[in-house]
Design an enzyme around this catalytic site. Structure first.
Site, PDB file in Angstrom:
ATOM      1  N   ASP A  92     -19.812   3.879 -13.431  1.00 14.67           N
ATOM      2  CA  ASP A  92     -19.038   2.662 -14.042  1.00 14.67           C
ATOM      3  C   ASP A  92     -19.891   2.108 -13.154  1.00 14.67           C
ATOM      4  OD1 ASP A  92     -18.558   2.425 -11.541  1.00 14.67           O
ATOM      5  OD2 ASP A  92     -15.752   2.837 -11.711  1.00 14.67           O
ATOM      6  N   ASP A 267     -12.254   9.308 -17.550  1.00 17.50           N
ATOM      7  CA  ASP A 267     -12.198   9.050 -16.228  1.00 17.50           C
ATOM      8  C   ASP A 267     -10.954   8.967 -15.854  1.00 17.50           C
ATOM      9  OD1 ASP A 267     -12.800   6.621 -14.148  1.00 17.50           O
ATOM     10  OD2 ASP A 267     -13.050   6.571 -16.919  1.00 17.50           O
TER      11      ASP A 267
END
Length: 383
Positions: A92, A267
């Site tokens: 991320d 996720d």
């Protein structure tokens, strides 16, 4: 912009199953990515993560840049080698973690300055630095653009400002990423729960030409129903041939309903976080192993899950481990939950391929109805 080949092999309604092909291996979709925040999926060996069926894991830019430091990870061979994971890895951008710092950050048009939650030291993150950390230093196969995560609830004006900033940062992220043969970059849609802004953000991100598209601004307190509504208002504006990723989601019911709306990747920290706190996810719903009623229960957690932690240890043993404060309890339960989430994705993929996804969805919606999260506040700011 380098993109990885994405093959859609079967559909049922909006749900689809396929393969995202990366140089480090295929990612079967829909895919759930275990979260390896600091280069580790908490309480698990990477062999256990892979054995559970995960094709890809997620690493965290914010945490790794602070400790041990992205430059150090690079000197030690990159995140794959450092963490002993040879499959695909997505990182991320750090934007969500910086957003969550609230009083410790200062936003401007070019990036964000923030204080470390570890030692209070000051750091700077902008689109170019985020890409440098993810793609160059950590060596992620899939990097994410830096974006500004929007508060929930928020006003239309606040959401509009956030999505415009994210679009500008998306362009700068693409410029910093450049052309790469073995890595790709995903863009992120914002716009809170406003249909006009989600459409505007989606069209802007699509026009920028990313290798994949994520729906940001979810799992921030909006609740299950609003999450589904936001996906519904966004997906029609996305191209069919690009992988779609909902970030930070979520509970098993969230995954099923997102797949039904055409989402390919997910996720969430939930499997291991639940595992550390005594909650097991099963086909029949969540189980709190600390509950007294399991003190003499010799049944396994879920024998339908092909994992030693799921089938070989009785619930009474889990109850004992957590009551006694033994490390093995969170380790085993995190292993089970990770395996269960992968078993769920495998069953979803098989059901789409065999034309029985809607039947599976109906069954699981009934079994897991009580797990649907409610909004953090009753205020509804949707237009």
């Amino acid at each position: 912009m380098t993109t990885f080949p994405f093959e859609i092999n079967a559909r049922e309604g909006k749900a689809r199953t396929g393969v995202l092909k990366t140089p480090r291996g295929d990612i079967r979709t829909p895919a759930f990515m275990p979260v390896g925040t600091a280069g580790t999926v908490k309480a698990l060996y990477m062999d256990q993560v892979k054995g559970a069926g995960a094709d890809i894991i997620l690493g965290n830019t914010y945490h790794l840049m602070l400790r041990p430091g992205a430059e150090r990870v690079n000197r030690l061979g990159g995140l794959h080698k450092f963490a002993h994971w040879d499959g695909p890895m997505l990182t991320d951008s750090g934007g969500f973690q910086v957003w969550s710092l609230a009083q410790l950050r200062k936003m401007d048009a070019d990036g964000v300055t923030f204080q470390s939650h570890i030692d209070g030291s000051t750091h700077r993150l902008d689109p170019a630095r985020s890409i440098e950390i993810q793609a160059d230093l950590l060596g992620a196969d899939i990097s994410m653009q830096l974006d500004e995560c929007t508060n929930f609830p928020c006003t239309h004006e606040e959401a509009e400002e956030s999505l415009e900033l994210s679009l500008r940062w998306g362009e700068r992220s693409l410029d910093a990423f450049g052309e790469r043969d073995t890595q790709t970059l995903f863009g992120i849609i914002q716009g809170s729960n406003f249909a006009d802004l989600r459409e505007r953000s989606a069209k802007g991100v699509v026009s920028q030409g990313f290798g994949g598209i994520a729906l940001g601004g979810l799992a921030v307190g909006e609740g299950h129903e609003q999450m589904c509504a936001t996906i519904d208002m966004t997906v029609p504006h996305l191209p069919d041939a690009v992988p779609r990723y909902v970030m930070g989601v979520g509970k098993p019911i969230d995954l099923v309903e997102s797949v039904a709306r055409g989402i390919d990747m997910f996720d969430c920290v939930l499997p291991t976080r639940s595992g550390r706190h005594g909650q097991a996810w099963t086909w029949a719903g969540p189980v709190n192993v600390k509950n007294a009623r399991f003190a003499e229960d010799l049944s396994p957690l879920d024998e339908a899950v092909d994992c030693p932690a799921s089938r070989d240890y009785p619930r009474a043993y889990y109850h004992h481990l957590f009551r006694a404060g033994e490390y093995l309890g969170p380790m085993l339960l995190s292993w089970h939950n990770t395996a269960f989430f992968q078993a769920l994705m495998q069953e979803i993929r098989a059901s789409i391929a065999e034309g029985r996804f809607e039947a599976l969805r109906a069954h699981l919606s009934e079994a897991w109805a009580s797990t649907k999260s409610k909004p953090r506040t009753g205020e509804d700011t949707a237009s």
